[in-house]
Design an enzyme around this catalytic site. Sequence first.
Site, mmCIF file in Angstrom:
data_model
loop_
_atom_site.group_PDB
_atom_site.id
_atom_site.type_symbol
_atom_site.label_atom_id
_atom_site.label_comp_id
_atom_site.label_asym_id
_atom_site.label_seq_id
_atom_site.Cartn_x
_atom_site.Cartn_y
_atom_site.Cartn_z
ATOM 1 C CE1 TYR A 148 -3.534 -2.597 0.496
ATOM 2 C CE2 TYR A 148 -4.657 -0.617 1.225
ATOM 3 C CZ TYR A 148 -4.699 -1.925 0.791
ATOM 4 O OH TYR A 148 -5.916 -2.541 0.659
ATOM 5 C CE LYS A 181 1.968 -17.676 -3.250
ATOM 6 N NZ LYS A 181 1.102 -18.855 -3.341
ATOM 7 C CG ASP A 241 -1.800 -20.175 -1.929
ATOM 8 O OD1 ASP A 241 -1.237 -20.145 -0.810
ATOM 9 O OD2 ASP A 241 -1.293 -20.756 -2.918
ATOM 10 C CG ASP A 286 -8.057 -4.850 1.618
ATOM 11 O OD1 ASP A 286 -9.023 -4.408 2.276
ATOM 12 O OD2 ASP A 286 -7.975 -4.763 0.385
ATOM 13 C CG ASP A 306 -13.620 -7.312 2.178
ATOM 14 O OD1 ASP A 306 -13.296 -6.598 3.157
ATOM 15 O OD2 ASP A 306 -14.136 -6.848 1.142
#
Length: 362
Positions: free
Chosen positions: A140, A191, A223, A247, A251
């Site tokens: 970000y 990751k 993942d 983020d 959700d």
Amino acid sequence: MIKLALFPGDGIGPEVSNEAVRILKFVFDVNRVSYEFEEELVGGASYDSYKKPITEKALKIAKESDAVLFGAVGGYKWESLPIELRPEKALLTLRYDLGLYANLRPAKVYDDLIDASPLKKDIVSGTDIMIVRELTGGIYFGQPRGIFDTGNGQKKGINTLAYTTEEIKRIAIVAFEIAKKRRKKVLSVDKANVLESTELWRETVAEVSKCYPGIELSNMYVDNCSMQLIRQPRSFDVIVTTNMFGDILSDEASMVAGSIGMLPSASLNGKKGMYEPIHGSAPDIVGQNKANPLATILSAAMMLRYSLDLDSLADKIEKAVENVIKKGFRTLDIYSSAPGTKASGTKEMGDAVITELKSIFK
Ligand code: IPM
Ligand code: MG
């Protein structure tokens, strides 16, 4: 005197923050706590009045307050503005300038709301996850960033994913400290099989864990984590992860919990904090008294707990929300046709929480 900054923002932001403010004023008044709110426009509303998504004045108010209550920003109207002027920039600037590096996003399934989740009951029942998202670093904010001409008629869009040891350490510490008060498990999500920045993430979190012998640390690739969240959400306690993975996973976790309209958040730098629902400005339902104010009300409860040392008031608000759900009050996002359900608007939901609080304080 408690000083609170109030940034309702755009879309349903003003409607939901209005309910949270009513609840805060109610509990402060009952407990003779003195307070003041200072309100300012942010996001698209600020752009319309001042031609920028956040003003120096708003930043000053935020810096000088004990905590910030934030509604939501964004809307169709401002989508084509350059990225620097878009409403979302207000949020990112506040996070960065106040150094709010630790974003806590609890995703808890209420027994009485199990039907609101699109997943099977026996999978989601009992889920109680705390996502600890790094909020002021990673992709970000990394440099270089931008869209550049390559010189041969092509363009190249660049963002940079970078983390320093210090940035990883401090967010890991937040996660381990929270885990101490919960089920004593931290899952670090990265990751690391592909990205060096998260290889360092994994190593650093492991280093920090040596200071927390009572907490069990495990690691997962993002993942796989996104799959396990749906497969066995109950197995998670505290998840600590990077800005962008947090983020996305938060959700996803909101759907396990039933509705994004239920999830609060706290963005912290020590005691200083900004509190906002994790949902957005929902331009499709603006001004119709349809939005669920509970995520913002629960964010206000987090404010009492994490910034103002008023834990017992926070507990009471959370209890009141639980009772309101138990009694069947439902906004559209969590509506079901089950017997006893009371279809409620934004205001009626706020009223119901106040009614519960009145009987809790009796
Ligand atoms: C969130 C939002 C923000 C983010 C947007 C609005 C900038 O999605 O708080 O999760 O990406 O952090
Ligand atoms: Mg998001």
